[in-house]
Every structure is written in C-alpha cells, then in structure tokens.
Design an enzyme around this catalytic site. Structure first.
Site, PDB file in Angstrom:
ATOM      1  N   TRP A  26     -22.812   9.528 -19.025  1.00  0.00           N
ATOM      2  CA  TRP A  26     -22.988   9.866 -17.618  1.00  0.00           C
ATOM      3  C   TRP A  26     -24.307  10.608 -17.414  1.00  0.00           C
ATOM      4  CZ3 TRP A  26     -19.773   7.142 -14.974  1.00  0.00           C
ATOM      5  CH2 TRP A  26     -18.449   6.961 -15.371  1.00  0.00           C
ATOM      6  N   ASN A  57     -10.842   2.683   3.921  1.00  0.00           N
ATOM      7  CA  ASN A  57     -10.464   2.405   2.534  1.00  0.00           C
ATOM      8  C   ASN A  57     -11.450   1.493   1.822  1.00  0.00           C
ATOM      9  OD1 ASN A  57      -8.473   2.530   0.289  1.00  0.00           O
ATOM     10  ND2 ASN A  57      -8.331   0.342   0.691  1.00  0.00           N
ATOM     11  N   TRP A  63     -17.154  10.017 -12.584  1.00  0.00           N
ATOM     12  CA  TRP A  63     -16.198   9.852 -11.484  1.00  0.00           C
ATOM     13  C   TRP A  63     -15.548  11.171 -11.087  1.00  0.00           C
ATOM     14  CZ3 TRP A  63     -11.139  11.268 -12.237  1.00  0.00           C
ATOM     15  CH2 TRP A  63     -10.669  11.362 -13.556  1.00  0.00           C
ATOM     16  N   TRP A  83      -9.867   6.860  -8.069  1.00  0.00           N
ATOM     17  CA  TRP A  83     -11.179   7.039  -8.681  1.00  0.00           C
ATOM     18  C   TRP A  83     -11.234   6.386 -10.047  1.00  0.00           C
ATOM     19  CZ3 TRP A  83     -15.974   8.263  -7.370  1.00  0.00           C
ATOM     20  CH2 TRP A  83     -16.185   8.831  -6.114  1.00  0.00           C
ATOM     21  N   TRP A  90       1.962   1.745  -3.410  1.00  0.00           N
ATOM     22  CA  TRP A  90       0.912   2.262  -4.299  1.00  0.00           C
ATOM     23  C   TRP A  90       1.044   3.772  -4.475  1.00  0.00           C
ATOM     24  CZ3 TRP A  90      -2.751   0.207  -7.470  1.00  0.00           C
ATOM     25  CH2 TRP A  90      -3.757   1.057  -7.926  1.00  0.00           C
ATOM     26  N   GLU A 125       0.833  -1.210   0.000  1.00  0.00           N
ATOM     27  CA  GLU A 125       0.000   0.000   0.000  1.00  0.00           C
ATOM     28  C   GLU A 125       0.865   1.256   0.000  1.00  0.00           C
ATOM     29  OE1 GLU A 125      -3.599   0.206  -0.041  1.00  0.00           O
ATOM     30  OE2 GLU A 125      -3.060  -1.766  -0.827  1.00  0.00           O
TER      31      GLU A 125
END
Length: 454
Positions: A296, A331, A349, A372, A268, A265
C-alpha cells in the site's frame, strides 16, 4: 407496584416490532433507557455523522414514548456500569434488549449479565445471526449460498404491533439532558445538507419505505443510476433500528412487481453480520491473508484529495462531495469511489473504511467492513484485486451526468459527452482539478502491486 424492568435501547430506536419492549411491557412497569457508551467500543466510537443522527433519533424516540405516557432515560458511561446503577436506584432486577452482534456489544452484554437478569431478543435481522448454516453445520462465508439458504426460511415472522400500554414506574430515575451530550456539531455546523435530506426516527423510516414501495420493482435497474432516485435510502433507518428488516421485507414483498433484487440487498445485511460473527476483527484484518503483503502507498495529499472530492475524476468527486454534504452516497458510486481509493491510488482500504465510519449516517461495522473488503478484493467473498473498475466508463454507462452537475458545480455547463472526462474532452474548467493519476497508469501500478504482493 412490582419492581420496574429496564428496557435497554441501542441500535433499535423504535417501538414497532420491538420484541424487547413487548416482553418488558408484559412484565410490569418499564424504564426505557439509552446509554451513550463511548467506553466499551473503544476505537469504534460513533463518528460525527452518526452522532448527528443519534441526537435526532433519540429525540424522536422520546417523543413516541411520551405519547404512550412513558419517557426515555438518558445516561452516559460504560453500559454495564450505568445499567447496574440504574438497577440499584430503581430496584430493577431484570433488563430486556435486542441482541447486538458487534464484538463490543457482545462484551457489554456479558458484563451486564453479571449484575442483572439480562434477556436478549432477536429483531435486528431477518434471521438470528448464526442460525443459517451449511449442510455440515458450518457458517457460510460466501453470499450466494447464504442467500439461498436464508430464502428457504423467509418470510420472517410478521411485524409485531406496539403495545397498547407501557406502564410507568412510581418514580423516574434521573436522566441526562440530550443537549448536554453535544452530539451536534457547532463550530462549524456542517450538517445543513443532513437536515435537508433526512428525518431521523421511526416516522421518517416509515415515510421512506412508503415512498420507495412504488419503485421497488424497478430497483434492479434504477439502483445503478446515480442521477435517478432509485435507492430506498432506508440504510440509516435500518442501521439505527428505526424500522425492522422484517417490516421492510413484508411491505416490499407485497408491493407490485418482482422486488427480489431489493430483498437480496436486505439479506446482505444478514450475510455481513454472519461474517462479523465469524471474524469479529474483520474491520481491521484482511479476510484473505494472502493479500497481507500488498504494498500500500502512504500519501496524505492523495488521501485528502479523495476525501474532499478533488481527484479529477468527476464521478468519484461527485460521490465524495455528496457524502460530505449529506452523510450518504449512492451505492453504485460508493463502489466506484472505494475502488478508486484502493486500486487507482493504492491506499489501504482501512483508510477508506475509517473515513466512511466518520462521515456516513449509516456507518455500520458489518456493512462497512464487508463492503470495503469486497471492493478491495481482500475479503472472503469479494471482487478480485486485479479487477480494476474504470470510473470514467462507469460514469457514462450509468448516465451520471445529472448527478455530477448537482455535486460538482464547476462542471455544470459541460455537455453530457464531456462531463464524464473533461480532460479527455479538452474542456476542463480551471476551477476543477486535473486527474490525480491517469487510469492506465493507475491500472498498471495496481497490477504491479498485486504481483509484488503475491
């Protein structure tokens, strides 16, 4: 006395493992400076939650500097302009800083370098962004091979200690008063939950790390349980640079048990910055152009219901209310809430990314954008759009009953078996809204949208 050197702080508000400070202190007198630059980022000005954190983080940094006999100079305006003014006022010819990779900060560094000898150092990542390359010399776009290549270069160098002495200039330049920046909300003050949850600053970061170390080996399981305190909650401290990723890595790697999942993580963050380095506008443009024609929906009422935690899906609403109250969200619940906005409500998004940018204390351009787009299925390395997360099943699977009771008090009296889906159980309280859309209906609409978008 030698001319002073400017030490330019941004998202690196610490004295420990601070390469720019070490280099500046070695040269002579140091003038630490933070510039509140709302001009250079343009539409990426810090949101309200981040500004709250910044106020307290700067106050903590100034206290630590004063313990060393130094202090923090505050200025407001375009960074390049204010640093040039400080150089003229103090006779400084050189500035040290940690290198930043957001597109606006890269522009600012180029502008500063036109008037000052700007020396940029690494220190906000495990490895310098852009240094982890494929065998053909290309940057990675997919996380898993990036992680494998990064792991070959780990551990990072050991964290450096704070300099024993920080020499001060003969005279200090003028400084703004932190209170005059009005970073804290007052009408109304919506940060009561922030104060209960967070202690911004380097000491707060150290406390968070120490509290997490005994739990690091269990992170693989516990990180998915919203009702459990399995998260490290280090993300805002890492974002503001109050602790270095190298410090976190070395402490966690020495902790008892296998903490590989957590170290991945931390990696990341490096991967996300690697993406932004390749695609600076990743926060505004789909990583997959093939999904640019997704139809959308525009629905202010649905968007507001999501923002306020009144969708009728308890796990989603609990997460959104936790965000409003504390500036942070678990998370696993972030993924569920983000997926709900994109797939169930079929809202772009980018609307969610903008909301998180304003409301998260750890709002981070690279992480926010990459996460996202991963959830939306529009990213370079992402979940497929047609993979639609089922929030009600996720809630039960990860035992979120206690989490829901805490953040959605209207449901506090419901049994575990009913609290995840009170509508289906036939016991929804009048004070709690009905589902904004059924799961099957939302799934069918999203799949139809994906087909139309193709």
């Amino acid at each position: 006395m030698a001319a002073p050197t400017l030490l330019w702080f941004r998202r690196d508000l610490r004295l420990s493992d601070q390469a720019a400070l070490i280099a500046a202190a070695h040269e002579g007198p140091v003038i630490p400076v933070y510039i509140l630059d709302d001009d250079t980022p343009r539409h990426r000005v810090m949101g309200g939650a981040s500004r709250w954190w910044l106020h307290h983080g700067l106050a903590a940094l100034d206290r630590h500097l004063r313990e060393k006999g130094s202090r923090l100079i505050l200025r407001r305006g375009a960074a390049a302009t204010e640093l040039a003014r400080l150089a003229e006022e103090t006779g400084a010819k050189r500035a040290h800083c940690l290198r930043h990779y957001e597109p606006w900060w890269r522009n600012a560094e180029r502008a500063v370098a036109k008037t000052l000898d700007l020396v940029c150092h690494d220190g906000n990542y495990l490895a310098p962004p852009g240094s982890i390359m494929t065998g053909t010399g290309q940057p990675y776009r997919i996380y898993t091979p990036f992680w494998r290549a990064l792991r070959e270069q780990m551990p990072p160098p050991p964290p450096a200690a704070v300099p024993h002495m920080i020499r001060v200039p003969e005279a200090w330049p003028k400084s703004d008063r932190l209170e005059d920046w009005q970073l804290l909300p007052t009408a109304p003050d919506w940060t009561g939950g922030f104060r209960d949850e967070w202690t911004p600053g380097e000491l707060g970061a150290t406390d968070r790390l120490e509290n997490f170390l005994p739990k690091a080996a269990a992170y693989d399981i516990d990180r998915n349980l919203p009702s459990d305190e399995g998260s490290s909650r280090l993300s805002p401290h890492l974002h503001f640079g109050e602790i270095s990723p190298a410090t976190v890595w070395h402490h966690v790697a020495r902790a008892r048990g296998d903490a590989t999942t957590f170290l991945k993580e931390i990696a990341w963050r490096d991967y996300a910055q690697n993406v932004i380095l390749q695609f600076p506008d990743y926060g505004a443009k789909n990583g997959r152009e093939s999904l640019d024609k997704l139809p959308w929906r525009t629905s202010e009422s649905d968007l507001r219901a999501w923002q306020q935690g009144r969708t009728g899906y308890p796990i989603v609403d609990a997460g959104m209310r936790q965000l409003r109250a504390s500036g942070w969200m678990h998370n696993r619940v972030r993924m569920i809430a983000a997926s709900f906005l994109v797939k169930h409500l079929l809202i772009d998004w980018r609307e969610g990314e903008r909301w998180f940018w304003d409301t998260l204390v750890d709002a981070d351009y690279r992480n926010n954008s990459v996460n996202w787009q991963w959830t939306a299925g529009t990213g370079l390395d992402s979940n497929m759009f047609v993979r639609i997360m089922a929030p009600l099943l996720q809630s039960a699977k990860f035992d979120a009953a206690g989490y829901i009771r805490h953040w959605v008090p209207e449901l506090a009296d419901l049994a575990d078996a009913a609290i995840h889906d009170p509508d289906a159980a036939g016991c929804r309280p009048h004070a709690y809204p009905a589902k904004i859309i059924g799961h099957r209906e939302a799934r069918d609409r999203a799949l139809a949208a994906a087909k139309q978008g193709r």
